[in-house]
Design an enzyme around this catalytic site. Structure first.
Site, short mmCIF file in Angstrom:
data_model
loop_
_atom_site.label_atom_id
_atom_site.label_comp_id
_atom_site.label_asym_id
_atom_site.label_seq_id
_atom_site.Cartn_x
_atom_site.Cartn_y
_atom_site.Cartn_z
N GLU A 1 22.38 70.02 -44.47
CA GLU A 1 21.90 70.16 -45.86
C GLU A 1 21.40 68.79 -46.33
O GLU A 1 22.11 67.79 -46.20
CB GLU A 1 23.05 70.59 -46.78
CG GLU A 1 23.42 72.05 -46.64
CD GLU A 1 24.60 72.43 -47.54
OE1 GLU A 1 24.52 73.46 -48.20
OE2 GLU A 1 25.62 71.70 -47.56
N SER B 1 31.25 66.83 -48.58
CA SER B 1 31.17 68.29 -48.54
C SER B 1 30.79 68.88 -49.88
O SER B 1 30.30 70.00 -49.95
CB SER B 1 32.52 68.89 -48.19
OG SER B 1 33.02 68.37 -47.03
N ASN C 1 28.86 75.27 -48.95
CA ASN C 1 30.24 75.28 -49.44
C ASN C 1 30.40 76.04 -50.76
O ASN C 1 31.50 76.50 -51.09
CB ASN C 1 30.79 73.86 -49.55
CG ASN C 1 31.24 73.36 -48.19
OD1 ASN C 1 31.52 74.16 -47.29
ND2 ASN C 1 31.30 72.05 -48.03
N HIS D 1 24.35 66.42 -45.22
CA HIS D 1 25.62 67.10 -44.95
C HIS D 1 25.58 67.88 -43.64
O HIS D 1 24.87 68.89 -43.53
CB HIS D 1 25.95 68.03 -46.14
CG HIS D 1 27.27 68.69 -46.01
ND1 HIS D 1 27.52 69.96 -46.47
CD2 HIS D 1 28.44 68.26 -45.46
CE1 HIS D 1 28.78 70.27 -46.21
NE2 HIS D 1 29.36 69.26 -45.60
#
Ligand code: CAA
Length: 284
Positions: free
Chosen positions: A153, A120, A192, A141
């Site tokens: 991602e 993450s 994130n 991701h």
């Protein structure tokens, strides 16, 4: 390069979802788990999600059975020797992930193989440096629930080869049918970097007694049309995953917005991890 033989390391919340996505896309998938019990739990997770997809009319029974037929589990990492793409989705512990990359480097024989991490927020370059082929390592991701969320991602480290980035970007779009976006190997990548400060703020708001969890969630659902509020989202993502992402981002940036709220740490210590453990901020 046509990717057919894939593997996923770990079949927790994210690993199981990623393995399901790969199997539904017609690929051969080996899932590597630490023991038979974890493998059985991972298989159950995938079966449950596939059953839900059938119930919701997203998949027919024949496609479900075909996807399950493409999945196998192992506890022996050497079974991954012929893989062309391996996606690591182990727990968010840097040392564990580094040792997995170093083991993969030893066992995966194809020099063209691509080694990816679903982390993450951890620096991809640290995993790349655990191998002898840093140019073939990158972040891929997915978002939770992986079978539903369209975004992936693609995270290139400073050593990722452009050809590897392009191969994986094409694969994610054309074979998996997801929407790839390009992120740099910076704390939290794109999503994130924005999401973790928001989730930490929501937990701090609850912790300080500023508002109830129900009102915080209702505020963002009703006021901003988010599909779920931030406290429910922390439960969905996993309190442990949110905590580790915040810790990793805070360690690198010192940004107070990413400082893990004490309440989050205490709840993780208590084993209250959210939906996956049956209790987080809410009961499941
Ligand atoms: N397989 C295939 N499709 C499925 C499915 C499954 N297992 N489960 C659900 N779906 C489909 C449904 O058919 C439905 O599709 P339509 O909209 O076309 O009808 C859609 O997904 C929504 O499903 P549900 O109606 O069952 O559930 P819901 O409407 O309550 O939505 C949710 C549930 C998808 C989780 C939604 O609340 C949501 O999107 N929440 C936000 C999730 C989010 O923000 N995720 C990102 C977290 S951050 C992260 O993961 C990254 C990190 O590193 C921390």
């Amino acid at each position: 390069m046509s990717i057919q033989r894939t593997a996923v390391i770990g079949s927790g919340l994210m690993g199981a979802g990623i393995a399901e996505v790969l199997a539904k896309a017609g690929l051969d998938v080996i899932v590597r788990e630490i023991n038979d019990e974890a493998s059985a739990a991972g298989r159950r997770r995938i079966e449950k999600s596939l059953a839900k997809a059938v119930d919701k009319g997203k998949l027919d029974a024949a496609a479900r059975d075909a996807a399950l037929g493409r999945l196998s589990f192992t506890t022996d990492i050497t079974d991954l020797s012929d893989r062309q793409l391996v996606i690591e989705a182990a727990s968010e512990n840097e040392d564990i992930k580094k040792s997995i990359f170093s083991e993969l480097d030893e066992v995966v024989t194809d020099p063209e193989a691509i080694l990816a991490s679903n982390t993450s927020s951890m620096p991809i370059i640290r995993f790349a440096q655990s191998t002898s082929r840093p140019e073939r390592v990158l972040g891929v991701h997915f978002f939770n629930p992986a079978p539903v969320q369209p975004l992936v991602e693609i995270v290139s480290s400073v050593t990722t080869a452009d050809s590897v980035r392009d191969t994986v970007t094409g694969f994610v779009a054309e074979v998996l049918g997801k929407n790839p976006i390009q992120a740099q190997d910076r704390p939290g990548f794109i999503v994130n970097a924005l999401l973790i400060p928001y989730l930490c703020s929501a937990v701090r708001m609850l912790e300080s007694g500023f508002a109830t969890k129900e009102d915080i969630d209702a505020g963002m659902v009703g006021g901003c049309a988010h599909p779920m509020g931030p406290i429910s989202l922390v439960d969905l993502v996993g309190l442990d995953t949110c905590l580790y992402a915040a810790q990793s981002m805070y360690a690198e940036t010192g940004d107070p917005a990413t400082q893990p709220p004490v309440l989050l740490s205490r709840m993780v210590d208590a084993g209250l991890l959210g939906v996956k453990s049956g209790r987080g901020f809410y009961d499941y």
